[in-house]
Design an enzyme around this catalytic site. Structure first.
Site, PDB file in Angstrom:
ATOM      1  N   ASP A 225      40.855  59.447  28.952  1.00 54.86           N
ATOM      2  CA  ASP A 225      39.957  58.853  27.952  1.00 54.86           C
ATOM      3  C   ASP A 225      39.512  59.963  27.018  1.00 54.86           C
ATOM      4  OD1 ASP A 225      38.106  56.019  28.159  1.00 54.86           O
ATOM      5  OD2 ASP A 225      37.413  57.590  26.804  1.00 54.86           O
TER       6      ASP A 225
ATOM      7  N   THR B 174      39.455  46.100  23.000  1.00 51.10           N
ATOM      8  CA  THR B 174      39.909  45.413  21.778  1.00 51.10           C
ATOM      9  C   THR B 174      38.797  44.456  21.327  1.00 51.10           C
ATOM     10  OG1 THR B 174      41.023  43.789  23.200  1.00 51.10           O
ATOM     11  CG2 THR B 174      42.391  45.525  22.281  1.00 51.10           C
TER      12      THR B 174
ATOM     13  N   GLU C  70      45.931  41.573  32.222  1.00 49.06           N
ATOM     14  CA  GLU C  70      45.188  41.598  33.480  1.00 49.06           C
ATOM     15  C   GLU C  70      44.358  40.324  33.615  1.00 49.06           C
ATOM     16  OE1 GLU C  70      45.447  43.802  36.016  1.00 49.06           O
ATOM     17  OE2 GLU C  70      44.352  42.081  36.773  1.00 49.06           O
TER      18      GLU C  70
ATOM     19  N   LYS D  69      47.609  35.220  28.176  1.00 53.48           N
ATOM     20  CA  LYS D  69      46.308  35.812  28.517  1.00 53.48           C
ATOM     21  C   LYS D  69      45.186  35.151  27.710  1.00 53.48           C
ATOM     22  CE  LYS D  69      43.027  38.452  29.697  1.00 53.48           C
ATOM     23  NZ  LYS D  69      42.419  38.558  30.992  1.00 53.48           N
TER      24      LYS D  69
ATOM     25  N   THR E 163      45.265  32.273  26.308  1.00 54.20           N
ATOM     26  CA  THR E 163      45.187  30.851  26.658  1.00 54.20           C
ATOM     27  C   THR E 163      44.479  30.662  27.999  1.00 54.20           C
ATOM     28  OG1 THR E 163      47.271  30.573  25.497  1.00 54.20           O
ATOM     29  CG2 THR E 163      46.568  28.746  26.876  1.00 54.20           C
TER      30      THR E 163
ATOM     31  N   ARG F  68      44.152  17.364  40.305  1.00 56.52           N
ATOM     32  CA  ARG F  68      44.584  17.752  38.957  1.00 56.52           C
ATOM     33  C   ARG F  68      43.478  18.511  38.233  1.00 56.52           C
ATOM     34  NH1 ARG F  68      45.946  11.990  36.780  1.00 56.52           N
ATOM     35  NH2 ARG F  68      43.981  11.715  37.881  1.00 56.52           N
TER      36      ARG F  68
ATOM     37  N   GLY G 136      29.165  34.362  29.637  1.00 58.03           N
ATOM     38  CA  GLY G 136      29.009  35.659  28.981  1.00 58.03           C
ATOM     39  C   GLY G 136      30.208  36.508  29.322  1.00 58.03           C
TER      40      GLY G 136
ATOM     41  N   CYS H  80      34.922  38.965  27.561  1.00 55.09           N
ATOM     42  CA  CYS H  80      36.255  38.402  27.293  1.00 55.09           C
ATOM     43  C   CYS H  80      36.280  37.032  26.636  1.00 55.09           C
ATOM     44  CB  CYS H  80      37.040  38.337  28.597  1.00 55.09           C
ATOM     45  SG  CYS H  80      37.074  39.923  29.406  1.00 55.09           S
TER      46      CYS H  80
HETATM   47  C1  UGA Z   1      37.240  36.372  32.926  1.00 57.97           C
HETATM   48  C2  UGA Z   1      38.383  35.603  33.598  1.00 57.97           C
HETATM   49  O1  UGA Z   1      37.863  34.804  34.666  1.00 57.97           O
HETATM   50  C3  UGA Z   1      39.437  36.566  34.161  1.00 57.97           C
HETATM   51  O2  UGA Z   1      40.534  35.839  34.688  1.00 57.97           O
HETATM   52  C4  UGA Z   1      39.915  37.476  33.035  1.00 57.97           C
HETATM   53  O3  UGA Z   1      40.867  38.416  33.509  1.00 57.97           O
HETATM   54  C5  UGA Z   1      38.726  38.214  32.465  1.00 57.97           C
HETATM   55  O4  UGA Z   1      37.778  37.262  31.948  1.00 57.97           O
HETATM   56  C6  UGA Z   1      39.203  39.115  31.367  1.00 57.97           C
HETATM   57  O5  UGA Z   1      39.788  38.635  30.402  1.00 57.97           O
HETATM   58  O6  UGA Z   1      39.070  40.348  31.511  1.00 57.97           O
HETATM   59  P1  UGA Z   1      35.051  37.610  33.793  1.00 57.97           P
HETATM   60  O7  UGA Z   1      34.607  37.450  32.379  1.00 57.97           O
HETATM   61  O8  UGA Z   1      34.991  38.953  34.414  1.00 57.97           O
HETATM   62  O9  UGA Z   1      36.587  37.121  33.934  1.00 57.97           O
HETATM   63  O10 UGA Z   1      34.204  36.637  34.744  1.00 57.97           O
HETATM   64  P2  UGA Z   1      34.222  35.059  35.024  1.00 57.97           P
HETATM   65  O11 UGA Z   1      34.090  34.859  36.475  1.00 57.97           O
HETATM   66  O12 UGA Z   1      35.344  34.389  34.351  1.00 57.97           O
HETATM   67  O13 UGA Z   1      32.851  34.589  34.370  1.00 57.97           O
HETATM   68  C7  UGA Z   1      32.665  34.550  32.957  1.00 57.97           C
HETATM   69  C8  UGA Z   1      31.381  33.841  32.633  1.00 57.97           C
HETATM   70  O14 UGA Z   1      31.478  32.448  32.939  1.00 57.97           O
HETATM   71  C9  UGA Z   1      30.163  34.344  33.414  1.00 57.97           C
HETATM   72  O15 UGA Z   1      29.052  34.401  32.559  1.00 57.97           O
HETATM   73  C10 UGA Z   1      29.967  33.288  34.488  1.00 57.97           C
HETATM   74  O16 UGA Z   1      28.644  33.190  34.957  1.00 57.97           O
HETATM   75  C11 UGA Z   1      30.383  32.032  33.741  1.00 57.97           C
HETATM   76  N1  UGA Z   1      30.829  30.951  34.647  1.00 57.97           N
HETATM   77  C12 UGA Z   1      31.948  31.103  35.406  1.00 57.97           C
HETATM   78  C13 UGA Z   1      30.105  29.772  34.694  1.00 57.97           C
HETATM   79  O17 UGA Z   1      29.073  29.616  33.995  1.00 57.97           O
HETATM   80  N2  UGA Z   1      30.526  28.763  35.517  1.00 57.97           N
HETATM   81  C14 UGA Z   1      31.644  28.881  36.280  1.00 57.97           C
HETATM   82  O18 UGA Z   1      31.986  27.914  37.004  1.00 57.97           O
HETATM   83  C15 UGA Z   1      32.363  30.078  36.228  1.00 57.97           C
END
Ligand code: UGA
Length: 454
Positions: free
Chosen positions: A17, A75, A151, A206, A208, A246, A259, A262
């Site tokens: 880095d 990014t 990822e 990714k 999508t 489904r 939040g 991503c």
């Molecule tokens: C997300 C994706 O789940 C990963 O597959 C992906 O690799 C990642 O983004 C990325 O692109 O790096 P992440 O953002 O770390 O992962 O965490 P999530 O578990 O997806 O949660 C995202 C947000 O959705 C959180 O604020 C969580 O509280 C919220 N969430 C999640 C809900 O409100 N309800 C749910 O049922 C699930």
């Protein structure tokens, strides 16, 4: 990279880095001071750091020595200039590609790991092709293969997601390079789970995948509001619809909005791409997922003020959880930020607690230092790890992150310390109503609404 190094002791993994401070923190002897809190990560780092996993700022020599380079840079959404507000800023991808072009020796496989818009590999290939051509007259003949391998790990469960992934995706045309990368993953992942596509499908998959996941959350959050108005209960609805294979049970937890770094960024990126290709209806469809997400945060913030007799000025309000989800110290795009800002702007005195988020992070996210008065409405915030101190004389507790330690609290005990009439706003459905029986607290829960007498 830590998991790859852990699973492949014969492969030397060097993380480089340009930020010396960041590299120093990754090399910190005190494993509790690593820059990222992720369950299981410090154990891996303590096992293999300086054995086959190295953290360094020596970018030139690391590239020179490498057969394979993963570009895993940020990014973020562009803040200004062309495509601002939607497009991903690819300046770090581009500068990484330029460094690989400059410092590589012989053949190098370049793996695009960062989440990028479709066709980004073209940019990387372009830079590398030039370097390849220019090297033809030199003694250091360079050649490159570009692969895409996005990822899919989620924060908080990253190690398990990497050790037992649903799938690994590898996009690319060079069969030998694809084979090399696949053989690394095959050390611990069965080959049926490794999917091969062309470069563009890999990049688009990714975006999508994240858009579909975010869409599920916006869908369930939109229905949570309808439940609160009709007497339906969101968990019952989620269970009922999730029983249909489904649809499936996962990712149906209503909350204060998604939040993290991503979902929003990737959907904005998707929207940008659709508009670029003239697919305005498709762009509008995905924009809807984001507007429901913003609306969910706004509606929660304003209903809190409304329930507290229409004003939160000088009221003490405890915020439980500032991370965007449990088991991480990441606060990027956390719904807690906009909800806290709104309450402070309305004059509230917030006291914020989170097991892993530091006050410095909160200060950065709120653009307001601890105890400094907000110019707009006069509210302020403070931080404490002591739950009893947080709720003492508070008018309301707002639960925003589903940390296990919040689930285990003795809520009856805490309610006794609050000012009457007291309110709990449970945005993550972690409090069981039976645990509040006999108290006089007013309880609001996402997808359920208000219960006045316990
Ligand atoms: C997300 C994706 O789940 C990963 O597959 C992906 O690799 C990642 O983004 C990325 O692109 O790096 P992440 O953002 O770390 O992962 O965490 P999530 O578990 O997806 O949660 C995202 C947000 O959705 C959180 O604020 C969580 O509280 C919220 N969430 C999640 C809900 O409100 N309800 C749910 O049922 C699930």
């Amino acid at each position: 990279m830590a998991v790859i190094a852990d699973k492949c002791p014969d492969i030397i993994v060097t993380l480089v880095d340009i930020d010396q401070n960041r590299i120093d923190s990754w090399n910190n002897k005190d494993l509790n001071k690593l820059p990222v809190y992720e369950p299981g990560l410090k154990e891996i780092i303590s096992r293999i750091r300086n054995k086959n996993l190295f953290f360094s700022c020596e970018i030139e020599s690391a590239i020179k020595d490498s057969d394979m380079v993963f570009i895993s840079v940020n990014t973020p959404t562009k803040k200004s200039g062309f495509g601002a507000g939607y497009a991903s800023d690819l300046k770090w991808v581009e500068s990484s590609a330029r460094q690989v072009a400059e410092f590589s020796v012989g053949h190098t496989i370049v793996v695009e790991k960062s989440t990028v818009p479709v066709k980004t590999a073209e940019l990387i290939q372009h830079i590398l092709n030039d370097a390849e051509k220019n090297s033809r007259n030199s003694s250091n003949l360079k050649s490159f293969s570009v692969l895409s391998s996005p990822e899919f790990l989620a924060e908080g469960t990253a190690i398990d997601d990497l050790e037992n992934p649903d799938r690994v995706l590898i996009g690319g045309e060079d069969a030998l390079a694809v084979r090399s990368l696949s053989s690394i993953y095959e050390r611990w992942i069965s080959s049926e789970k490794i999917l091969f596509t062309n470069l563009w499908s890999s990049e688009l998959s990714k975006l999508t995948a994240n858009a579909f996941l975010a869409q599920r959350i916006s869908s369930i959050n939109s229905i949570s509001a309808l439940c609160e108005s009709t007497g339906a209960e969101i968990n019952e609805v989620a269970n009922a619809i999730g029983a249909d294979r489904r649809i499936g049970q996962k990712f149906l937890s209503a909350g204060p909005g998604f939040g993290g770094s991503c979902f929003q960024k990737d959907i904005l990126n998707l929207v940008y791409l659709c508009k670029y290709y003239g697919l305005y209806e498709v762009a509008k469809y995905w924009e809807g997922v984001l507007s429901i997400n913003s609306w969910q945060k706004e509606r929660i913030a304003s209903l809190i003020v409304e329930k507290l007799f229409g004003t939160v000025t000088n009221k003490k309000i405890a915020i439980f959880g500032f991370a965007f989800k449990a088991s991480t110290n990441d606060t990027r795009e956390s719904p807690a930020i906009s909800i806290a800002k709104y309450l402070i702007e309305n004059g509230a005195n917030l006291i914020i607690t989170d097991p892993q988020v530091t006050p410095i992070q909160i200060e950065m996210e709120l653009s307001l230092s601890e105890s400094q008065q907000c110019k707009l409405g006069g509210g302020k915030w403070a931080y404490s790890k002591d739950h009893k101190y947080c709720v003492k004389n508070a008018d309301a507790v707002i639960l925003l992150t589903a940390w296990d330690e919040f689930k285990e609290l003795d809520w009856k005990d805490l309610i006794c310390l609050m000012r009457k009439p007291s309110w709990i706003f449970d945005n993550r459905k972690i409090i069981c109503i039976d645990d509040l029986k006999g108290t006089d607290v007013n309880f609001w829960q996402i997808g359920l609404g208000t219960i006045h007498s316990m």
